[in-house]
Design an enzyme around this catalytic site. Structure first.
Site, PDB file in Angstrom:
ATOM      1  CG  HIS A  82      -2.043   0.973   1.160  1.00 44.57           C
ATOM      2  ND1 HIS A  82      -1.899   2.314   1.441  1.00 44.57           N
ATOM      3  CD2 HIS A  82      -3.338   0.800   0.807  1.00 44.57           C
ATOM      4  CE1 HIS A  82      -3.071   2.915   1.280  1.00 44.57           C
ATOM      5  NE2 HIS A  82      -3.955   2.028   0.898  1.00 44.57           N
TER       6      HIS A  82
ATOM      7  CG  ASP B  12      -7.536  -2.112  -2.837  1.00 48.07           C
ATOM      8  OD1 ASP B  12      -8.675  -1.648  -2.682  1.00 48.07           O
ATOM      9  OD2 ASP B  12      -6.503  -1.427  -2.795  1.00 48.07           O
TER      10      ASP B  12
END
Length: 428
Positions: free
Chosen positions: A306, A363
């Site tokens: 991330h 995600d």
């Protein structure tokens, strides 16, 4: 007296105040730098630039911390519901029982769309992306509801807020139903927020649709985890557009468009496309990983690591459990999900991933859950938008409550031609 930073330019020294936030974050206030020195700062992507002071969401990417209004995401996810989180973000504190009952009733009564929206969606191509449809529909709300467009009228803003939270799931469901040629389902007031959305998405007039509590709870949790994430691209877009004094509907429409970009909200869709690519090539997850490690452009790892979280994504730890529950409940052992499980196991043990802290993120798991419960990949970003809506609204409201409110107007460093002169067309 505030601590000052010193900046030397052309032999002159300028003192700039140092601002400190409640969590110890520090910033150099350059708001008067151009007036004092004629110089601006340059920061492509604004990675080191604070655009505002905000009390909504706190992130510490190095420590893996995410808090809504000071409350750790782990506590919110464990105890709250999406509508309660929406109230927390928008109004600044957890609701009382009466507060929650009132906003729940108001949103329930606003879920139905004007009947003309059927013609609106019907005019779109069947393959229209749900994000394009949702952005257009949200923008169109300003034509249907001219009674709540004033950004400085508290009552009009409140009505607009409730309408948006209520109607976006209906719009997303209508966009999906239109794309597959099924009749659009009216919302049902006896269902809760997430259950109602699932009914409108998967129900038909032919059969009775029953909401599975495991799926409902997992989806509610996903919406909570996506509800806000500080000054990301779409939140910053909502603020910048909102600074023009445009109505809330238009500002949110712009945020939906920003979220649509694959570098922002489209990551969970890219996870499923990656899994499908591995399946279609007939290779194992390990083979795909080895290609990725070798720098093969055809093997891009999606859903790992991330930009903000340098250690781990705290939302990942929360959603991982819900992912397992959904898969166990549905018995959904498709090849896509088998590949996802294999990739996760590799990421948690392979030194390449561990040393780079490339752990599966929110995600990765959200895409797996959406796929398991039958939501098509082009709807993933629309699901993200429903979850992020309260955060966008909170950011917009905070902007308008700021005593230093001003229209956003970034500067630039010009690199084009110096003064030149017009050449008549016959001489070119």
């Amino acid at each position: 007296m505030a601590e000052m930073a010193e900046l030397r330019i052309d032999g002159k020294t300028y003192e700039l105040p140092i601002i400190e936030g409640s969590e110890g974050e520090r910033a150099i206030d350059i708001s008067k730098l151009r007036n004092q020195s004629g110089v601006i700062t340059l920061d492509p992507g604004y990675a080191n630039t604070g655009s505002c002071m905000s009390s909504i969401t706190f992130i510490d990417g190095d420590k893996g911390i995410l808090r809504y209004r000071g409350i750790p995401i782990e506590e919110v996810a464990d105890h709250s519901t999406f509508l309660e989180v929406a109230y927390l973000l928008v109004y600044g504190s957890l609701p009382t029982a009466d507060n929650l009952a009132n906003i729940t009733e108001s949103i329930t009564l606003h879920t139905m769309l004007h009947e003309d929206f059927k013609r609106f969606f019907g005019a779109l191509p069947k393959d229209a992306h749900p994000m394009a449809a949702c952005s257009a529909a949200v923008g169109a709300l300003s034509t249907f509801y001219p009674d709540c467009l004033d950004p400085r009228d508290p009552r009009q803003v409140e009505i607009a807020v409730h309408r948006l939270i209520a109607k976006l799931p209906t719009m997303a469901a209508y966009a999906y139903k239109h794309s597959i040629g099924q009749p659009m389902m009216y919302p049902r007031n006896e269902l809760d927020y997430v259950g109602n959305f699932l009914y409108m998405l998967f129900g038909t007039p032919c059969d009775e649709y029953e909401v599975d509590p495991v799926i409902r709870n997992a989806l509610d949790l996903l919406l909570i985890l996506h509800a806000d994430h500080e000054q990301n691209c779409s939140a910053s877009t909502v603020r910048l557009v909102g600074s023009s004094m445009v109505n809330l509907f238009s500002a949110i429409s712009s945020g939906i468009q920003a979220l649509w970009g694959p570098s922002h909200g489209g990551a969970n869709q890219e996870v499923i496309e990656m899994l499908a690519s591995i399946r279609d090539q007939g290779i194992s997850a390990r083979e795909f990983v080895e290609r990725a490690k070798a720098g093969d452009d055809t093997a891009r790892l999606m859903g790992f690591g991330h930009r903000v979280y340098k250690n781990f994504d705290p939302r990942m730890k929360i959603i991982k459990g819900a992912c397992r529950e959904v898969l166990d409940k549905l018995g959904a052992r498709t090849r896509l999900l088998e590949i996802a499980v294999e990739l996760e196991e590799i990421a948690l043990s392979d030194e390449y991933f561990v040393s780079r802290k490339l752990y599966p993120n929110v995600d990765f798991y959200s895409g797996v859950i959406y796929n398991a419960i039958g939501i098509p990949s082009n709807m993933f970003t629309a699901m993200f938008a429903i979850g992020r809506l309260p955060g966008w609204i909170a950011q917009w409201m905070e902007l308008h409550g700021d005593s230093n409110f001003k229209i956003g107007r970034p500067r630039q460093i010009y690199t084009g031609p110096t003064e030149t002169h017009y050449t008549p067309i016959k001489d070119r």
